[in-house]
Design an enzyme around this catalytic site. Structure first.
Site, PDB file in Angstrom:
ATOM      1  N   PRO A 237       0.726   3.717  12.262  1.00 57.33           N
ATOM      2  CG  PRO A 237       2.401   4.175  10.720  1.00 57.33           C
ATOM      3  CD  PRO A 237       1.936   3.137  11.687  1.00 57.33           C
TER       4      PRO A 237
ATOM      5  NE  ARG B   2      -0.703   9.539  34.491  1.00 55.82           N
ATOM      6  CZ  ARG B   2      -1.626  10.514  34.529  1.00 55.82           C
ATOM      7  NH1 ARG B   2      -2.650  10.483  33.704  1.00 55.82           N
ATOM      8  NH2 ARG B   2      -1.510  11.499  35.387  1.00 55.82           N
TER       9      ARG B   2
ATOM     10  CD  GLU C 292       6.734  -0.711   4.313  1.00 55.94           C
ATOM     11  OE1 GLU C 292       5.879   0.152   4.091  1.00 55.94           O
ATOM     12  OE2 GLU C 292       7.872  -0.462   4.750  1.00 55.94           O
TER      13      GLU C 292
ATOM     14  CG  ASP D 163      -3.986  13.786  34.070  1.00 59.27           C
ATOM     15  OD1 ASP D 163      -3.090  14.144  34.808  1.00 59.27           O
ATOM     16  OD2 ASP D 163      -4.280  12.596  33.828  1.00 59.27           O
TER      17      ASP D 163
HETATM   18  N1  ADE Z   1       3.938   2.192  14.372  1.00 57.11           N
HETATM   19  C1  ADE Z   1       4.721   2.982  13.611  1.00 57.11           C
HETATM   20  N2  ADE Z   1       4.421   4.270  13.776  1.00 57.11           N
HETATM   21  C2  ADE Z   1       3.396   4.324  14.679  1.00 57.11           C
HETATM   22  C3  ADE Z   1       2.634   5.373  15.232  1.00 57.11           C
HETATM   23  N3  ADE Z   1       2.837   6.654  14.925  1.00 57.11           N
HETATM   24  N4  ADE Z   1       1.661   5.048  16.110  1.00 57.11           N
HETATM   25  C4  ADE Z   1       1.426   3.759  16.418  1.00 57.11           C
HETATM   26  N5  ADE Z   1       2.109   2.727  15.921  1.00 57.11           N
HETATM   27  C5  ADE Z   1       3.081   2.996  15.045  1.00 57.11           C
END
Ligand code: ADE
Length: 243
Positions: free
Chosen positions: A89, A158, A116, A173
């Protein structure tokens, strides 16, 4: 293209062998290998994580295990021009443009972190040897990178030549012209009192194209004004601006 995924939950990646991706494998367009990170542990508990330096909640994945796993999966870099992708994230956003860029890679290696995250030195080390991307699929937190890998692999594969039956599907797309795609309709002509927009049955191709473009502009303005604002200045003509 060859795709490798290293994870502590190999069964999470089973959908990579289904549907469109499964057919791409069967037809030899892609090769997929999923590896269990614990195969590279040496202790009885097969530990892959440890507590974080500096304290705090959660666990951090150990660099030694990841180093052995990735050395083995990647092999000598000279033989395999691979990109390493670490879903997190805290990464840069995954976009259609990034998916397009990755289509030219011969190999994509995905390292799925849990807890984490992975000790940062793993990314720092491999970034000295090969292209490495830390990538997020959206502003929310998943339990690990596995689902993000499913998303990214599907978006990339794809786009590979021969994977979609009709190459226009990828060319037209959402996002390919910077806009969201407008609505689509099929038979019957009227369903639950709702008619198909008459212009789509008119046979006037220019009018259909104009109508589709207008709906795409409208939908993008309503749902994703940020995309409209990011268009280059020459992307919209007089007729577009009138919508
Ligand atoms: N791992 C945990 N959350 C994630 C996300 N939003 N994008 C990519 N990998 C992740």
């Amino acid at each position: 293209m060859r795709i490798d995924v290293v994870t502590i939950f190999p069964s999470y990646l089973a959908p990579l062998r289904e549907a469109l991706l499964g057919r791409a494998i069967d037809r030899g367009l892609i090769e997929v290998a999923v590896h269990d990170l614990r195969d590279w542990t040496h202790d009885v508990h097969q530990a892959v994580d440890d507590s974080p330096y500096g304290g705090g909640p959660g666990m951090v994945m150990k660099p030694q295990v990841w180093g052995e796993a990735l050395d083995s999966v990647i092999g000598p870099v000279i033989d395999s021009p691979a990109r390493l992708v670490v879903p997190t994230p805290a990464g840069r956003p995954f976009t259609q443009q990034l998916a397009h860029e990755w289509t030219s890679a011969e190999r994509l290696v995905f390292a799925c972190g849990r807890y984490e995250g992975i000790d940062q030195r793993v990314v720092d080390h491999y970034a000295q040897r090969m292209p490495v991307d830390e990538v997020s699929i959206g502003d929310y937190v998943l339990v690990g990178g596995e689902v993000a890998v499913l998303v990214m692999v599907e978006a990339v594969v794809r786009l590979l030549p021969g994977v979609l039956g009709n190459p226009r599907s990828a060319a037209e797309d959402s996002f390919s012209d910077g806009l969201l795609e407008g609505p689509a309709y099929t038979r019957p002509e009227v369903w639950r009192d709702l008619p198909v927009p008459p212009v789509l049955r008119s046979g006037d191709h220019a009018a259909v194209d104009r109508w589709r473009r207008d709906r795409a502009l409208e939908r993008t303005a309503r749902l994703r004004p940020d995309l409209l604002a990011a268009l280059p200045p020459d992307a919209l003509d007089e007729a577009d601006r009138a919508v």
